[in-house]
Design a protein around this motif. Structure first.
Motif, PDB file in Angstrom:
ATOM      1  N   LEU A   8       7.562  -6.096  -3.310  1.00 34.29           N
ATOM      2  CA  LEU A   8       7.443  -6.929  -1.956  1.00 34.29           C
ATOM      3  C   LEU A   8       7.046  -8.127  -2.514  1.00 34.29           C
ATOM      4  N   ALA A   9       6.060  -8.560  -3.334  1.00 35.64           N
ATOM      5  CA  ALA A   9       5.360  -9.778  -3.529  1.00 35.64           C
ATOM      6  C   ALA A   9       6.346 -10.494  -4.267  1.00 35.64           C
ATOM      7  N   HIS A  10       6.984 -10.058  -5.046  1.00 31.71           N
ATOM      8  CA  HIS A  10       8.212 -10.701  -5.936  1.00 31.71           C
ATOM      9  C   HIS A  10       9.387 -11.199  -4.864  1.00 31.71           C
ATOM     10  N   ALA A  11       9.522 -10.473  -3.979  1.00 26.88           N
ATOM     11  CA  ALA A  11      10.465 -10.901  -2.925  1.00 26.88           C
ATOM     12  C   ALA A  11      10.064 -11.923  -2.008  1.00 26.88           C
ATOM     13  N   GLY A  12       8.941 -12.481  -2.004  1.00 28.17           N
ATOM     14  CA  GLY A  12       8.146 -13.570  -1.340  1.00 28.17           C
ATOM     15  C   GLY A  12       7.624 -12.885   0.060  1.00 28.17           C
ATOM     16  N   VAL A  13       7.383 -11.760   0.283  1.00 27.80           N
ATOM     17  CA  VAL A  13       6.775 -11.074   1.548  1.00 27.80           C
ATOM     18  C   VAL A  13       5.521 -11.629   1.755  1.00 27.80           C
ATOM     19  N   GLY A  14       4.717 -11.828   0.558  1.00 24.23           N
ATOM     20  CA  GLY A  14       3.537 -12.078   0.712  1.00 24.23           C
ATOM     21  C   GLY A  14       2.670 -11.790  -0.584  1.00 24.23           C
ATOM     22  N   SER A  15       1.188 -12.200  -0.547  1.00 24.84           N
ATOM     23  CA  SER A  15       0.546 -11.788  -1.581  1.00 24.84           C
ATOM     24  C   SER A  15       0.349 -10.116  -1.795  1.00 24.84           C
ATOM     25  N   ARG A  16      -0.100  -9.528  -3.008  1.00 19.94           N
ATOM     26  CA  ARG A  16       0.043  -8.003  -2.806  1.00 19.94           C
ATOM     27  C   ARG A  16      -0.988  -7.492  -1.997  1.00 19.94           C
ATOM     28  N   ARG A  17      -2.039  -8.233  -1.698  1.00 16.68           N
ATOM     29  CA  ARG A  17      -3.005  -7.545  -0.596  1.00 16.68           C
ATOM     30  C   ARG A  17      -2.412  -7.717   0.683  1.00 16.68           C
ATOM     31  N   ARG A  18      -1.596  -8.702   0.907  1.00 16.62           N
ATOM     32  CA  ARG A  18      -0.767  -8.494   2.283  1.00 16.62           C
ATOM     33  C   ARG A  18       0.131  -7.559   2.296  1.00 16.62           C
ATOM     34  N   CYS A  19       0.800  -7.463   1.098  1.00 24.20           N
ATOM     35  CA  CYS A  19       1.958  -6.192   1.122  1.00 24.20           C
ATOM     36  C   CYS A  19       1.338  -4.871   1.486  1.00 24.20           C
ATOM     37  N   ASP A  20       0.192  -4.748   0.802  1.00 23.29           N
ATOM     38  CA  ASP A  20      -0.468  -3.435   0.902  1.00 23.29           C
ATOM     39  C   ASP A  20      -0.912  -3.129   2.193  1.00 23.29           C
ATOM     40  N   GLU A  21      -1.277  -4.145   2.975  1.00 23.98           N
ATOM     41  CA  GLU A  21      -1.657  -4.081   4.419  1.00 23.98           C
ATOM     42  C   GLU A  21      -0.439  -3.754   5.198  1.00 23.98           C
TER      43      GLU A  21
END
Length: 247
Positions: A8-21
């Motif tokens: 998700l982070a690589h795709a520009g969704v957000g930081s890893r923390r944001r993606c975990d949320e």
């Protein structure tokens, strides 16, 4: 196979923390099945990952350097309508995020990107990427004060210390310091100096890893050059390797 938050982070969704949320909230699905468990491994070449039921699309990664003025917030939305750092790059069409934060009263170097994986490596305390700050404080810190900053002080969220502290000059009843940190807790420098009875009057970030602010004017921005991005990745990866294989 890769961790879902990394994909998700690589795709520009957000930081890893944001993606975990987003995963915790049930907004991510893999092959049509909602995933709420952190640490799930996926194969992005054969599995369909969706955010809010919209299939993930690879996004062109962009990297911008901004000289943030005081009064701007490092968030993508503010209910009170205050100025945002992302407002300084209206010409950038991708949805970018700030790499770490500078509080509203601070200024200087800020990176904006949609590369969540790199953003995570640059900001997570365990990787220890250096950030350099120019700080004006009320009063004149003594040698003991500077030594204490290097040894560390206890804050509400743990023990913190500076990587380096240099006294640059005095100005009236204030002093200018150069402070280098390996981590970036919320308002860390301000709270460290407050413990030593020195109020921060001005705080400006001058460098992050290999990237320096240089002569970029306040409120202005520029894209990072390819070689700058490469050096930034190298410094982040080097820090990550130190974490995995400490000496």
């Amino acid at each position: 196979m890769e961790r879902l938050n990394k994909v998700l982070a690589h795709a520009g969704v957000g930081s890893r923390r944001r993606c975990d949320e987003l995963i915790r909230r049930g907004r991510i699905s893999v092959d049509g099945v909602v995933v709420r468990e952190l640490g799930v491994q996926v194969d992005p070449t054969t599995q369909e990952v969706s955010v809010d039921q919209q299939p993930l699309k690879s996004e062109h990664l962009v990297y911008w350097l901004v000289n943030k003025p005081r009064g701007y917030l490092c968030t993508n939305h503010d209910p009170a309508g205050r100025p945002l750092a992302v407002d300084l790059v209206p010409h950038v069409h991708q949805r970018v995020y700030t790499v770490g934060r500078l509080d509203e009263d601070s200024e200087g170097l800020l990176l904006l990107t949609n590369d969540g994986d790199l953003a995570n490596k640059l900001t997570h305390p365990r990787y220890g990427v250096e950030k350099t700050y120019l700080v004006q404080v009320a009063g004149r810190p003594s040698p003991d004060d500077i030594d204490q900053l290097l040894k560390g002080v206890y804050l509400s969220d743990g023990h913190v210390r500076a990587r380096s502290v240099r006294r640059l000059k005095t100005q009236g009843e204030s002093a200018w310091l150069q402070i280098i940190l390996n981590e970036g807790k919320n308002r860390e420098i301000r709270r460290m100096l407050a413990r030593l009875k020195h109020k921060v009057m001005r705080l400006k970030r001058m460098a992050m890893g290999s990237i320096v602010l240089g002569k970029l004017a306040s409120g202005k921005s520029r894209p990072l050059r390819a070689e700058e991005v490469a050096r930034l990745r190298e410094s982040a990866d080097r820090a990550a390797r130190r974490e995995l294989h400490p000496t």
